[in-house]
Motif scaffolding. Structure first.
Motif, PDB file in Angstrom:
ATOM      1  N   ARG A  66     -59.260  17.303 -30.954  1.00 40.12           N
ATOM      2  CA  ARG A  66     -60.418  18.201 -30.802  1.00 40.12           C
ATOM      3  C   ARG A  66     -60.192  19.529 -31.509  1.00 40.12           C
ATOM      4  O   ARG A  66     -61.121  20.113 -32.052  1.00 40.12           O
ATOM      5  CB  ARG A  66     -60.711  18.431 -29.319  1.00 40.12           C
ATOM      6  CG  ARG A  66     -61.414  17.243 -28.705  1.00 40.12           C
ATOM      7  CD  ARG A  66     -62.236  17.683 -27.506  1.00 40.12           C
ATOM      8  NE  ARG A  66     -62.650  16.522 -26.753  1.00 40.12           N
ATOM      9  CZ  ARG A  66     -62.699  16.460 -25.426  1.00 40.12           C
ATOM     10  NH1 ARG A  66     -62.357  17.540 -24.701  1.00 40.12           N
ATOM     11  NH2 ARG A  66     -63.101  15.383 -24.825  1.00 40.12           N
ATOM     12  N   CYS A  67     -58.961  20.017 -31.461  1.00 40.98           N
ATOM     13  CA  CYS A  67     -58.641  21.270 -32.181  1.00 40.98           C
ATOM     14  C   CYS A  67     -58.982  21.139 -33.653  1.00 40.98           C
ATOM     15  O   CYS A  67     -59.378  22.099 -34.304  1.00 40.98           O
ATOM     16  CB  CYS A  67     -57.155  21.597 -32.078  1.00 40.98           C
ATOM     17  SG  CYS A  67     -56.646  22.172 -30.470  1.00 40.98           S
ATOM     18  N   TYR A  68     -58.763  19.928 -34.193  1.00 38.50           N
ATOM     19  CA  TYR A  68     -58.992  19.700 -35.621  1.00 38.50           C
ATOM     20  C   TYR A  68     -60.304  18.951 -35.863  1.00 38.50           C
ATOM     21  O   TYR A  68     -60.466  18.288 -36.895  1.00 38.50           O
ATOM     22  CB  TYR A  68     -57.807  18.920 -36.212  1.00 38.50           C
ATOM     23  CG  TYR A  68     -56.484  19.664 -36.147  1.00 38.50           C
ATOM     24  CD1 TYR A  68     -56.390  21.003 -36.563  1.00 38.50           C
ATOM     25  CD2 TYR A  68     -55.323  19.038 -35.699  1.00 38.50           C
ATOM     26  CE1 TYR A  68     -55.181  21.676 -36.510  1.00 38.50           C
ATOM     27  CE2 TYR A  68     -54.110  19.705 -35.657  1.00 38.50           C
ATOM     28  CZ  TYR A  68     -54.042  21.035 -36.052  1.00 38.50           C
ATOM     29  OH  TYR A  68     -52.848  21.703 -36.012  1.00 38.50           O
ATOM     30  N   ARG A  69     -61.225  19.054 -34.940  1.00 36.48           N
ATOM     31  CA  ARG A  69     -62.475  18.297 -34.999  1.00 36.48           C
ATOM     32  C   ARG A  69     -63.164  18.468 -36.373  1.00 36.48           C
ATOM     33  O   ARG A  69     -63.261  19.571 -36.898  1.00 36.48           O
ATOM     34  CB  ARG A  69     -63.414  18.784 -33.903  1.00 36.48           C
ATOM     35  CG  ARG A  69     -64.663  17.932 -33.730  1.00 36.48           C
ATOM     36  CD  ARG A  69     -65.691  18.649 -32.884  1.00 36.48           C
ATOM     37  NE  ARG A  69     -65.250  18.850 -31.496  1.00 36.48           N
ATOM     38  CZ  ARG A  69     -65.487  17.986 -30.497  1.00 36.48           C
ATOM     39  NH1 ARG A  69     -66.161  16.880 -30.730  1.00 36.48           N
ATOM     40  NH2 ARG A  69     -65.078  18.256 -29.283  1.00 36.48           N
ATOM     41  N   GLY A  70     -63.596  17.340 -36.903  1.00 39.23           N
ATOM     42  CA  GLY A  70     -64.309  17.374 -38.186  1.00 39.23           C
ATOM     43  C   GLY A  70     -63.389  17.366 -39.389  1.00 39.23           C
ATOM     44  O   GLY A  70     -63.855  17.327 -40.530  1.00 39.23           O
ATOM     45  N   LEU A  71     -62.095  17.434 -39.143  1.00 43.25           N
ATOM     46  CA  LEU A  71     -61.152  17.518 -40.271  1.00 43.25           C
ATOM     47  C   LEU A  71     -60.312  16.255 -40.450  1.00 43.25           C
ATOM     48  O   LEU A  71     -59.897  15.931 -41.542  1.00 43.25           O
ATOM     49  CB  LEU A  71     -60.198  18.707 -40.080  1.00 43.25           C
ATOM     50  CG  LEU A  71     -60.826  20.094 -39.958  1.00 43.25           C
ATOM     51  CD1 LEU A  71     -59.734  21.144 -39.744  1.00 43.25           C
ATOM     52  CD2 LEU A  71     -61.641  20.428 -41.207  1.00 43.25           C
ATOM     53  N   LEU A  72     -60.057  15.539 -39.332  1.00 40.17           N
ATOM     54  CA  LEU A  72     -59.043  14.480 -39.361  1.00 40.17           C
ATOM     55  C   LEU A  72     -59.616  13.095 -39.590  1.00 40.17           C
ATOM     56  O   LEU A  72     -60.630  12.731 -39.006  1.00 40.17           O
ATOM     57  CB  LEU A  72     -58.283  14.441 -38.025  1.00 40.17           C
ATOM     58  CG  LEU A  72     -57.422  15.624 -37.630  1.00 40.17           C
ATOM     59  CD1 LEU A  72     -56.630  15.247 -36.374  1.00 40.17           C
ATOM     60  CD2 LEU A  72     -56.486  16.009 -38.767  1.00 40.17           C
ATOM     61  N   ASP A  73     -58.885  12.314 -40.387  1.00 40.65           N
ATOM     62  CA  ASP A  73     -59.132  10.882 -40.456  1.00 40.65           C
ATOM     63  C   ASP A  73     -58.227  10.150 -39.473  1.00 40.65           C
ATOM     64  O   ASP A  73     -58.613   9.127 -38.938  1.00 40.65           O
ATOM     65  CB  ASP A  73     -58.864  10.385 -41.876  1.00 40.65           C
ATOM     66  CG  ASP A  73     -59.805  11.051 -42.853  1.00 40.65           C
ATOM     67  OD1 ASP A  73     -60.995  10.714 -42.845  1.00 40.65           O
ATOM     68  OD2 ASP A  73     -59.343  11.958 -43.579  1.00 40.65           O
ATOM     69  N   ALA A  74     -57.039  10.676 -39.305  1.00 45.97           N
ATOM     70  CA  ALA A  74     -56.090   9.991 -38.420  1.00 45.97           C
ATOM     71  C   ALA A  74     -55.178  11.003 -37.743  1.00 45.97           C
ATOM     72  O   ALA A  74     -54.968  12.109 -38.242  1.00 45.97           O
ATOM     73  CB  ALA A  74     -55.266   8.987 -39.215  1.00 45.97           C
ATOM     74  N   LEU A  75     -54.671  10.606 -36.568  1.00 46.22           N
ATOM     75  CA  LEU A  75     -53.695  11.422 -35.854  1.00 46.22           C
ATOM     76  C   LEU A  75     -52.488  10.540 -35.538  1.00 46.22           C
ATOM     77  O   LEU A  75     -52.639   9.446 -35.004  1.00 46.22           O
ATOM     78  CB  LEU A  75     -54.314  11.968 -34.561  1.00 46.22           C
ATOM     79  CG  LEU A  75     -53.410  12.906 -33.734  1.00 46.22           C
ATOM     80  CD1 LEU A  75     -53.133  14.214 -34.476  1.00 46.22           C
ATOM     81  CD2 LEU A  75     -54.067  13.198 -32.373  1.00 46.22           C
TER      82      LEU A  75
END
Lengths: 312, 312
Positions: free
Chosen positions: A254-263
């Motif tokens: 959620r902190c990186y919402r809109g940025l990540l494809d994968a975690l």
């Protein structure tokens, strides 16, 4: 070509593995400078130095700061001259870096130039870029005071309850030369397992960086700095709760919402895979504890494989 | 109350004896800053530091520079970053002084203020004054180049033939606060056994200093840095001949012509007593070799007795 967004300690542990699994010269590291500060008038860039020392093989294996096998003779002597010396540990070898940086900045060199010079001097072939050549300072506001990052983390041992984290100067800053291109053109961008508020937040706060990440075609992958809802070190879990995020991989996503494809998450957090998927974020499950360089290399290989990059 | 005009090494040897024979708090030392320079961007004042370290008991007994029992870890690390590091030795403890001075000067403090702060920090009760708060730089011109004092003395080992010694900035400089009063009001002024061209010359070149010495009522006494026509260390004998002075006590007295009431000379030079008298300068004959603090104390007691000051 891989670009890594990096803070200090957590990022360094990951990088120690990454350079065993990928060609160091094919990496660009964009480093947080929100922790930069002046001590005794000397310009100290803790995360840049941690990253550079790590890539140069000069960092200690255990400690997350400074140079290996350093002494503290000068700092002790500074203790006679300053009321307030010593809480921020600067070793004798490490001091040479700060003396050099201070000297070159005073001569008008940019932080990018100085960083490149330091890398060259230490034989580092990886491109290390400060997030900005302009000063951005991470400010931690507690109920009682406004603290610089170092004051909060080192001096107050990250104990006070945090009301707000802000990035002073970020709005007036611009990305250092090469930062946006490195994000745009990299085959993949990896967000190191650093604190999203205190280490990656300042990078994302530099105008243009977040947009460049959003507009990328290739993947953006973060490595979660949490294992089983706990930070490997530092105050991350408390900060997540403070800012109404769950202290979990989902919170990180959620902190990186809109940025990540994968975690990339630890096996201990595999049960969050579906929740992550609902956020549009693929989970890459592995053992993420980076305790040794060999373990870090294994995590790096998993990330590279997931990105379709075999070990080079 | 005694005022001493001092360079570095020779002066320090004398002061080591003087503070055994006189109340340190009753002394004012006016120190040459013509040797001051920047190394790695750090403000280094070699003579001020040698004097302060000596008074604080922090100077090495043999070596004429730096702090006792120092290490060179930072300097070695600077060697990786600078092409040209290492010829001027800066120890780790010593570096703390330069870091502090550089910091305070950048904050707008004067060299006098910084010097007083350093003295206080080291428990030095003697008043140590830089000759000026403005930069004056001793420049040594040889057939081939213009050298800073340190370049001439350390880097070129005082080997090149000297055409000229000049004090850049002296005309625009003014004495630091307290310097003229210390010369005017002292019961006696002692010129330490330092090089008249390279160490005392810069002090005398600061506008007002020479006149203040001339106008004094009380005595001005110099201690000859020569023994049997030879300098205890350094290029003094050669410089005297170069500038058409005899390499002898008479030569020294001529360097200070019009300023001296007496010159302290070694027994080896007792035969010059009459020649000195013809210059209007009383000879005080004693053993002037300052090899040990005890010997230096004996010289100091002789000087004090000749001035009518018993040991306090």
């Amino acid at each position: 070509m891989l670009t890594v967004l990096a803070g200090g300690v957590g990022a360094a542990k990951f990088l120690r593995g990454l350079i065993r699994s990928a060609d160091p010269a094919a990496l660009t590291i964009v480093v947080n400078t929100g922790d930069d500060d002046r001590f005794f008038g000397l310009a100290v860039s803790p995360d840049l130095d941690t990253v550079t020392y790590t890539l140069a093989g000069l960092a200690p294996l255990r400690r997350g700061w400074g140079r290996a096998a350093d002494s503290f003779t000068c700092l002790e002597a500074l203790g006679t001259l300053y009321d307030d010396a010593g809480w921020f540990k600067l070793g004798d070898k490490d001091l040479a870096t700060h003396v050099y940086r201070t000297h070159r900045l005073a001569q008008g060199a940019t932080l990018s130039t100085v960083t490149a010079e330091l890398c060259r001097a230490h034989g580092v072939t990886t491109r290390v870029l400060p997030m900005s050549d302009r000063p951005v300072r991470t400010v931690v506001t507690t109920a009682r005071e406004r603290l610089s990052f170092q004051e909060y983390l080192i001096r107050r041992r990250a104990r006070p309850d945090v009301l707000r984290v802000s990035y002073a100067g970020a709005r007036r800053a611009s990305p250092a030369p090469g930062v946006l291109a490195a994000i745009r053109e990299a085959r993949a961008v990896v967000i190191a397992p650093s604190n999203p508020f205190l280490s990656i937040g300042p990078i994302l706060a530099v105008p243009g960086v977040r947009a460049a990440l959003r507009r990328r075609r290739g993947p953006v992958v973060a490595i979660s700095p949490l294992v089983g809802g706990r930070a490997v070190s530092g105050p991350l879990a408390r900060l997540l709760r403070r800012f109404d995020y769950p202290a979990s991989s989902v919170g990180i996503a959620r902190c990186y919402r809109g940025l990540l494809d994968a975690l990339v998450i630890d096996r201990a957090d595999a049960h969050e895979t579906d929740a992550l998927a609902r956020l549009g974020c693929r989970a890459i499950v592995t053992d993420t504890v980076l305790r040794t360089p060999a373990r870090a290399a294994r995590v790096a290989r998993t990330v590279l494989a997931a990105l379709g990059n075999g070990p080079s």
